[in-house]
Design an enzyme around this catalytic site. Sequence first.
Site, PDB file in Angstrom:
ATOM      1  N   ALA A 169       0.831  -1.200   0.000  1.00  0.00           N
ATOM      2  CA  ALA A 169       0.000   0.000   0.000  1.00  0.00           C
ATOM      3  C   ALA A 169       0.870   1.257   0.000  1.00  0.00           C
ATOM      4  CB  ALA A 169      -0.916   0.007   1.219  1.00  0.00           C
TER       5      ALA A 169
ATOM      6  N   GLN B 116       1.079   3.699   2.089  1.00  0.00           N
ATOM      7  CA  GLN B 116       1.713   3.894   3.393  1.00  0.00           C
ATOM      8  C   GLN B 116       2.209   2.566   3.985  1.00  0.00           C
ATOM      9  OE1 GLN B 116       2.769   6.316   5.334  1.00  0.00           O
ATOM     10  NE2 GLN B 116       2.202   7.954   3.909  1.00  0.00           N
ATOM     11  N   SER B 117       2.695   1.693   3.126  1.00  0.00           N
ATOM     12  CA  SER B 117       3.153   0.379   3.574  1.00  0.00           C
ATOM     13  C   SER B 117       4.407   0.467   4.437  1.00  0.00           C
ATOM     14  CB  SER B 117       3.436  -0.506   2.361  1.00  0.00           C
ATOM     15  OG  SER B 117       4.111  -1.689   2.745  1.00  0.00           O
ATOM     16  N   ASN B 118       4.353  -0.146   5.609  1.00  0.00           N
ATOM     17  CA  ASN B 118       5.533  -0.299   6.443  1.00  0.00           C
ATOM     18  C   ASN B 118       6.517  -1.289   5.838  1.00  0.00           C
ATOM     19  OD1 ASN B 118       4.369   1.301   8.684  1.00  0.00           O
ATOM     20  ND2 ASN B 118       2.947  -0.416   8.808  1.00  0.00           N
ATOM     21  N   TYR B 119       5.978  -2.257   5.119  1.00  0.00           N
ATOM     22  CA  TYR B 119       6.790  -3.304   4.511  1.00  0.00           C
ATOM     23  C   TYR B 119       7.750  -2.719   3.480  1.00  0.00           C
ATOM     24  CZ  TYR B 119       7.317  -8.328   3.399  1.00  0.00           C
ATOM     25  OH  TYR B 119       7.765  -9.611   3.255  1.00  0.00           O
TER      26      TYR B 119
END
Length: 336
Positions: free
Chosen positions: A76, A78-81
């Site tokens: 996404a 705002q992906s942390n990954y």
Amino acid sequence: MQHTELLARFPRAELMNGETPLVRLDRMSESLGINLWLKRDDLTGLGFGGNKTRQLEFYFGDALAKGADTVLITGAVQSNYVRSAAAAAAQLGLRAILQLEERVAGMGAPYYNSGNVLLAKILGAEHISYPEGEDEAGADAALHQRSEQIKTEGGKPYVIHLGLDHPPLGALGYVAGGIELCEQMDDFDAVVVPSGSGATHGGLLTGLRLSGQSAPVHGICVRRDHQQQQQRLKTVLHKLANLLDIDPKLTSDAVFTWDGALSPGYGKMGPDTQHALSLMARTEGVFLDPVYTAKTFAGLLGLIDTGHILEGQKVVMLHTGGLPALFGYQEELSTK
């Protein structure tokens, strides 16, 4: 074979700063009538921390073993990954290409420019876009298309897949995390974790069972309803058992998912999520993120209300980090 030997068979990049703290939340415990502990995987150390560091150790270990010079990943906006992958690539001297999917509609400018997006740009990662948010096969295919371009340029790409058609290497990180938790404390009554891709939930459950811990692991749905998430998790657990060459029956009857805090959907904050985020901050001075951990704590509160967690029980909640996303949600948070 000892459980540590099971993991030693897989190449691993050293990205963790050692084990993460396990702390008791005294004021929250008194308020809720339970014995509540927080496993602080927001403090894994790499690029603002978070649970993805554990998962990326095994993906980057595999990438390095195969001689890759570029890592591609999708997630996404705002992906942390993907932010964590960019940090890992920087630390290891690799190029990072981050594909951002449109999973959350109706978001303002900070969502696209602040938080994890800003950090990934500072880290020097390349961004590409994918117009859909519920098309894992399509998102992976787009990464492979970009991967083929890199090959023609003389590069050596490595794709971290989103879909379930590939071995869940990332889940190995939480097999190790589950073992670590049991070494810190093994007498808890329940664990509460976010459940999205299934890698954290499935890996942690497997690590606990390999350590002889039989406490229920409640997965709080952050993206899909509980029936869809149960099916996904069963697939992850089966593939993980095959990867580790262990009996799938070890975890087959231990899949618990709860979607009472999911509304209004992935990446959106309903009243329960907003309440949980504020309650944790104002009671313990601990920040939760809007997408995963605030929903997880809202789920924990719901499990108490529904009698799945009983008064006086010793409960561990996994804090998976994701705090940079708070800045991407500043418009939503500032109006509450």
